[in-house]
Design a protein around this motif. Structure first.
Motif, PDB file in Angstrom:
ATOM      1  N   THR A 169     -10.200   5.754  -1.317  1.00  0.00           N
ATOM      2  CA  THR A 169     -10.596   4.450  -1.869  1.00  0.00           C
ATOM      3  C   THR A 169      -9.820   4.063  -3.129  1.00  0.00           C
ATOM      4  N   HIS A 170     -10.022   2.821  -3.568  1.00  0.00           N
ATOM      5  CA  HIS A 170      -9.245   2.230  -4.673  1.00  0.00           C
ATOM      6  C   HIS A 170      -9.368   3.037  -5.964  1.00  0.00           C
ATOM      7  N   ASP A 171     -10.500   3.755  -6.118  1.00  0.00           N
ATOM      8  CA  ASP A 171     -10.698   4.522  -7.353  1.00  0.00           C
ATOM      9  C   ASP A 171     -10.094   5.924  -7.263  1.00  0.00           C
ATOM     10  N   ASP A 178     -16.897  -1.727 -12.839  1.00  0.00           N
ATOM     11  CA  ASP A 178     -16.363  -0.449 -12.334  1.00  0.00           C
ATOM     12  C   ASP A 178     -16.993  -0.173 -10.992  1.00  0.00           C
ATOM     13  N   ILE A 179     -16.179   0.001  -9.968  1.00  0.00           N
ATOM     14  CA  ILE A 179     -16.730   0.288  -8.646  1.00  0.00           C
ATOM     15  C   ILE A 179     -16.258   1.664  -8.211  1.00  0.00           C
ATOM     16  N   GLY A 180     -17.199   2.552  -7.961  1.00  0.00           N
ATOM     17  CA  GLY A 180     -16.873   3.905  -7.506  1.00  0.00           C
ATOM     18  C   GLY A 180     -17.406   4.126  -6.105  1.00  0.00           C
ATOM     19  N   LEU A 194     -13.214  -2.706   0.163  1.00  0.00           N
ATOM     20  CA  LEU A 194     -13.796  -2.341  -1.130  1.00  0.00           C
ATOM     21  C   LEU A 194     -12.746  -2.529  -2.237  1.00  0.00           C
ATOM     22  N   GLU A 212      -5.522   3.307   4.796  1.00  0.00           N
ATOM     23  CA  GLU A 212      -6.298   3.896   3.718  1.00  0.00           C
ATOM     24  C   GLU A 212      -6.445   5.403   3.936  1.00  0.00           C
ATOM     25  N   ASP A 225     -13.032  -4.863  -5.516  1.00  0.00           N
ATOM     26  CA  ASP A 225     -12.694  -4.319  -6.838  1.00  0.00           C
ATOM     27  C   ASP A 225     -11.708  -5.234  -7.583  1.00  0.00           C
ATOM     28  N   ALA A 272     -12.487   1.483   2.616  1.00  0.00           N
ATOM     29  CA  ALA A 272     -11.527   1.515   1.516  1.00  0.00           C
ATOM     30  C   ALA A 272     -10.815   0.183   1.280  1.00  0.00           C
ATOM     31  N   LYS A 273     -10.310  -0.432   2.361  1.00  0.00           N
ATOM     32  CA  LYS A 273      -9.468  -1.618   2.188  1.00  0.00           C
ATOM     33  C   LYS A 273     -10.277  -2.770   1.574  1.00  0.00           C
TER      34      LYS A 273
END
Lengths: 249, 249
Positions: free
Chosen positions: A77-79, B201-203, B190, A116, B194, B187-188
């Motif tokens: 994921t992005h984080d 903050d996104i986790g 999200l 991803e 973000d 993932a994409k």
């Protein structure tokens, strides 16, 4: 501890560890395993998922310690920015590792390997893989830095995969004794024992058990005879003070 | 997170945390309480009971963060060197605090106040006390550095004593949603969410529960409306992908 004991630093990466959302449990495991392997864990740091912070911390630790272990931030994921940040720390490109791609292809045979998911095959150029027997997506090693997952079961499996490659010094042995005494009643003579054994680390930790206060004394070092001697002396001291000493092991 | 959110750093002091003997549980508690108070915990470090290390780390953190909290090493034994090291970090003398002496005299009325116990009344010159309702021996504050005990129950009580003196920013709110989906399938999109909410903050954290894999998405920030909006969008996304989303709260 002798000069020949290699050193290590641990970098725990993840906003969730700083916000209080998640209780870390990787540090204790890594600390125990390193001690068994004769590697001295000297420092650990908990940092946020911020690229500049990860780069600076990795570059600081890899010059200060023989081995560096990171946990967290290698998912899809992005984080998850650890792999890209470590590549930048080393000034190399982030590349798809062919063997990592093969493992992910097998793991995602049914679900399909999206862009991803493919991100989990990316490692800094020149890195070697660290096996992940749990969920396949590998960790990696570049020079003296080992990059592991954050999920405890995966971090442990990865550590066990890489452990045989570490060059440890003499194993750090540890013995301890408990007594029902206030720390402060031991303090003076324990300090004297500590002075006599400069190569043994002696720690004293209060506890509360069976409605009684007590102190747990731990001796650690690479000289097993000296460690045993320290614990024998503390046992005698506790006994003399009426602390009903016991060795927990 | 806005510029007006004060920052904090935590220094966990103790060989036992690095050797794997002890599982730290102070960081998570302090992280949660700071978030509630509107203080952003930016970094934490775990260091050994070594004077030079404590001095260097305290001096580094106190210039980098608005608030610094240390835990551990303020007991009566030879390995309790935090108070003396913090005094050296500030370049001031270690002195007996009269009120701390009074509290220890009361606490040790029956057992007697030995030199070693009296050590727990020593603080850097100019420090103010942090109350310890559990076992009396106080912590202390000097400038922006708060020195707390390592025993979790005492560390918590001390934190609660000092909390009203902290100047927090807007509270950092947190919401989350769980879904039975692989992280990688979110993932994409999200990542797109973000991008749209730079101040949230996104986790995303994988879990394994009821024999199924899932992902927990957490949004945190000082703008409660934006945080809620993010979680609503993630809920919709998970629902659309068949992930049976649920809000854990």
């Amino acid at each position: 501890m002798t000069e020949s004991t290699p050193t290590a630093g641990v970098i725990l990466i993840g906003n969730e560890l700083l916000s209080g959302k998640t209780q870390d449990s990787n540090l204790q495991f890594i600390g125990q395993r390193l001690a068994d392997l004769g590697v001295r864990l000297q420092e650990a740091v908990v940092i946020a998922d911020i690229e500049a912070t990860i780069i600076a911390t990795v570059n600081d630790y890899r010059t200060r310690y023989d081995y560096v272990f990171t946990t967290g931030g290698i998912g899809p994921t992005h984080d998850d920015i650890t792999s890209a940040s470590v590549a930048k720390a080393f000034g190399v490109r982030l590349v798809k590792h062919p063997e990592a791609v093969r493992r992910l292809e097998r793991a995602y045979q049914r679900a399909g390997l999206s862009d991803e998911r493919m991100k989990m095959a990316e490692v800094p150029e020149g890195a070697t893989l660290v096996d992940n027997p749990i969920s396949q997506a590998p960790g990696f090693q570049i020079e003296n830095v080992f990059v592991l997952a954050g999920i405890p079961s995966v971090a442990r499996a990865m550590f066990d995969s890489l452990a045989p490659t570490l060059q440890g010094g003499p194993a750090i042995v540890s013995e301890s004794v408990d007594g029902y005494l206030a720390e402060s009643s031991l303090a003076k003579r324990l300090g004297e024992i500590d002075q006599r054994f400069p190569d043994v680390d002696i720690g004293c930790y209060p506890f509360f058990r069976n409605r009684r206060f007590g102190a747990n004394v731990v001796a650690r070092g690479t000289d097993a005879t000296a460690v045993r001697e320290v614990i024998d002396l503390v046992f005698e001291l506790m006994d003399e003070l009426g602390g009903e000493p016991e060795r927990p092991d």
